[in-house]
Design an enzyme around this catalytic site. Structure first.
Site, PDB file in Angstrom:
ATOM      1  CG  HIS A 226      -5.816  -2.489   0.318  1.00 55.35           C
ATOM      2  ND1 HIS A 226      -5.167  -1.798  -0.674  1.00 55.35           N
ATOM      3  CD2 HIS A 226      -5.171  -2.169   1.479  1.00 55.35           C
ATOM      4  CE1 HIS A 226      -4.185  -1.077  -0.149  1.00 55.35           C
ATOM      5  NE2 HIS A 226      -4.154  -1.289   1.149  1.00 55.35           N
TER       6      HIS A 226
ATOM      7  CG  ASP B 120      -6.784  -2.387  -3.505  1.00 56.00           C
ATOM      8  OD1 ASP B 120      -7.438  -1.623  -2.769  1.00 56.00           O
ATOM      9  OD2 ASP B 120      -5.571  -2.604  -3.350  1.00 56.00           O
TER      10      ASP B 120
ATOM     11  CB  SER C   1      -0.954  -0.038   1.189  1.00 51.92           C
ATOM     12  OG  SER C   1      -1.998   0.890   1.029  1.00 51.92           O
TER      13      SER C   1
END
Length: 675
Positions: free
Chosen positions: A646, A611, A526
């Site tokens: 995610h 995501d 991320s």
């Protein structure tokens, strides 16, 4: 072996601040198009084909990790009213089974079986699950796609009957104490929630009452509840500012009352204890201070400073109990627990076993309890659940994670401090005793949003340590490990400092003989994936391999698109490209914009099609550009999970498969023997 897919170039031009951008891979942003689907499938096929010669190693790693996990396991029960609530796992099943019983010897009742809910789904994630205050009903949310678009269901706990309501687009929820109402935040998916509704049990969602609506599109809303269960809190916030309203939990029809109006760049959070609201705020206090006011007089003019600001120690959290209040503070890179006893007005430091650790406090423990429950772990200590009994100041072990064939005495963990200019950057490492110099090393970091990543135990990491790896977790500026000021030193136009600190740690490990550039692998996800892209562009010569997860890679494109979920929220952390000064800073760090004609380390990039935080195409475009521009023969693999979000695929066995694949890639890329 197949040749790697080469993404077609279809130049798309746009101009911002007078600078023309030519984006050859813009077309990858529409996953509904056949050519995009074909490309993603080709990348997945290539990754599988490339790793086929190393399948034996991946299978071995899978078995090693799997063998360290106790498959039939259960959590420590939490007493709530007449019931003990707990969850358990069963051999061969991907998901948890949630149960309760009346007392320690009562008959078990399964209240929610995630395996049954997940049946027939390619992806499944349970959000929140909470019994009503009278224990008659269970409210829970599920996501069956990976895009975090959750649906709320309510079931009877005596019969298991699912009630008729189905509340969609729910971010979070809390029960009112009347057992008849549930408050929830509603998303306009994929955007963060900006509305709070009150749902009456038995009603259709169309009848739900709007309680609060946030009108600023750069803000979001969230719900909380006091540990005393007396008040429901409605938070409106962005990444720099908050505003709080409250409703008596036993009077859910009351209009929310504002505690203090928003002030730009001032955050405050509220907890209740006795006659008071305790308010943690960063107003003129970067590391936060605590103020207090009577519940009946919540206006800011009545706030009195209760715990002054300490520039060397950050206030992190408050956990109130009937007879004491637990506080967590950060100092010198570690989080610690302190107790306040209102009756004696005395403080107590709860000393933890190791300096390099992480812990979480159990929020579900009864408010009237005389003990504090925490789950403690470190790089060498498996998860251990303790009850700390406040009266006699003793720890009682409730559960220790069972790890077959593991002895913590075989490993060493320590903190190091790396000088980078005028600052000292902390990092924590772990390795087996007797490790040789110039060892294969895996260096990880996150370093954004003031989020802390403390040392934690991992059975998946053990196969690497057993093969002589050193694992290092760096804490660069931008994270919160050294307090809130640590974050303030690396965000917006100073965000590049996060990369500078990470590179300094890498150079320290090389200079001090722990590893070499060819033996140093890096990893992050991320915002941590963004960091990996930053440092790979800046110093590709320092690293031999990288595994990068769901990276925020194409910053200009994503931050310019306000149709994406949460884009505006990131303006306070990464910057707003419409502002020239911030645009220049974003251009300096954006992984996609700074790919060069250099030899990049062997790289595995992972993304997920659903995501909503860092869209798959950021990783896809970045990987395509590296493959087109990079020199050298080191491999680049891009895997896009087509049924995940995610956090990747769902299910505990699927998670092990992913880690085994990734570690096989690292080991072979660093030329390790697959013994």
């Amino acid at each position: 072996m197949k040749n790697p897919p080469i993404a077609a170039t279809k130049p798309h031009e746009f101009t911002i601040h007078g600078k023309k951008h030519v984006d050859p891979y813009w077309w990858l942003q529409d996953k509904t198009k056949p050519d995009v689907k074909a490309y993603l499938n080709a990348e997945n096929d290539y990754a599988a084909d490339f790793m086929r010669p190393h399948k034996k190693l991946a299978n071995k790693l899978y078995k090693e990790i799997h063998s360290r996990i106790k498959e039939d396991d259960s959590s420590v029960p939490v007493k709530d009213g007449p019931y003990d609530y707990y969850s358990r796992t069963k051999k061969g099943m991907q998901y948890a089974i949630h149960c309760r019983r009346e007392g320690e010897k009562g008959r078990e009742t399964v209240i929610l079986d995630e395996n049954k809910l997940a049946k027939g789904q390619k992806y499944f994630s349970l959000g929140d699950a909470e019994a009503s205050p009278d224990h008659r009903l269970l409210a829970y949310t599920t996501d069956t796609k990976g895009d975090e678009d959750r649906t709320l269901y309510i079931k009877r706990l005596d019969t298991g009957e699912l009630l008729k309501e189905k509340v969609t687009h729910v971010a979070d929820f809390v029960w009112a104490e009347d057992n008849e109402h549930v408050f929830y935040s509603l998303e306009e998916h994929p955007h963060p929630p900006r509305k709070i509704f009150r749902h009456t049990i038995g009603d259709d969602q169309t009848k739900d009452a709007l309680v609060y609506e946030e009108l600023d599109p750069q803000w979001y809303v969230a719900l909380g509840k006091s540990r005393s269960d007396a008040y429901i809190f409605i938070y409106a916030a962005n990444y720099t500012t908050t505003e709080v309203r409250f409703i008596p939990a036993r009077e859910p029809l009351r209009t929310p009352k504002l505690i203090a109006p928003r002030t730009k760049k001032v955050r405050y959070y509220v907890e209740h204890h006795g006659a008071y609201f305790y308010i943690t705020t960063n107003e003129r206090a970067v590391n936060y201070k605590i103020r207090r006011t009577l519940v009946q007089k919540p206006d800011k003019k009545n706030w009195k400073t209760w715990l002054p600001h300490d520039p060397k120690r950050s206030v992190m959290a408050i956990f109130a109990f009937l007879s004491f209040i637990a506080f967590t503070f950060r100092e010198n890179g570690s989080e610690e627990i302190h107790l306040y006893h209102p009756e004696s007005e005395k403080w107590e430091h709860v000393k933890l076993p190791e300096g390099e650790h992480s812990f979480s406090l159990a929020a579900g423990i009864d408010y009237a309890s005389s003990y504090l429950r925490l789950t403690y772990e470190s790089f060498v200590t498996p998860k251990t659940v303790y009850d700390y009994h406040v009266d006699d100041k003793k720890f009682v072990v409730r559960k220790e994670q069972e790890v077959p064939r593991y002895d913590k005495k075989d490993y060493v963990s320590k903190r190091i401090w790396v000088q980078n200019g005028s600052v000292k950057v902390p990092a924590v490492m772990v390795h087996k005793k007797g490790i040789k110099k110039h060892a294969p090393t895996l260096l990880e970091a996150y370093g954004s949003y003031g989020i802390t990543f403390d040392p934690h135990f991992s059975v998946a990491r053990l196969p690497l340590l057993e093969r002589g790896f050193v694992y290092v977790l760096a804490h660069p500026r931008g994270g919160g490990e050294m307090g809130w000021n640590w974050h303030k030193q690396a965000y917006l136009t100073t965000k590049h400092r996060t990369g500078d600190d990470f590179i300094a740690v890498a150079k320290y490990l090389i200079k001090n003989g722990y590893t070499t550039p060819k033996q140093l692998a890096i990893t992050g996800g991320s915002a941590g994936g963004m960091l990996m892209g930053m440092v790979m562009n800046a110093r590709p010569d320092l690293f031999g391999a990288a595994t990068v997860y769901v990276p925020a890679a194409d910053l200009i494109t994503s931050l310019m698109d306000e149709k994406l979920g949460g884009t505006r929220l990131h303006y306070d952390e990464i910057g707003n490209p419409k502002i020239k000064k911030q645009y220049d800073a974003i251009m300096r760090i954006s992984p996609y914009e700074n790919v060069r004609a250099v030899e990049y380390p062997a790289t595995l990039v992972r993304a997920s099609a659903h995501d909503i935080r860092t869209p798959y195409w950021e990783a896809a475009k970045w990987a395509a550009r590296i493959r087109a521009m990079g020199t050298g023969a080191k491999p680049l693999l891009f895997k896009c999970e087509l049924a995940g979000g995610h956090f990747g695929k769902s299910g505990r066995y699927e998670w092990i498969k992913e880690r085994a694949f990734d570690y096989a890639f690292l080991i072979t890329s660093l030329a390790q023997k697959s013994r």
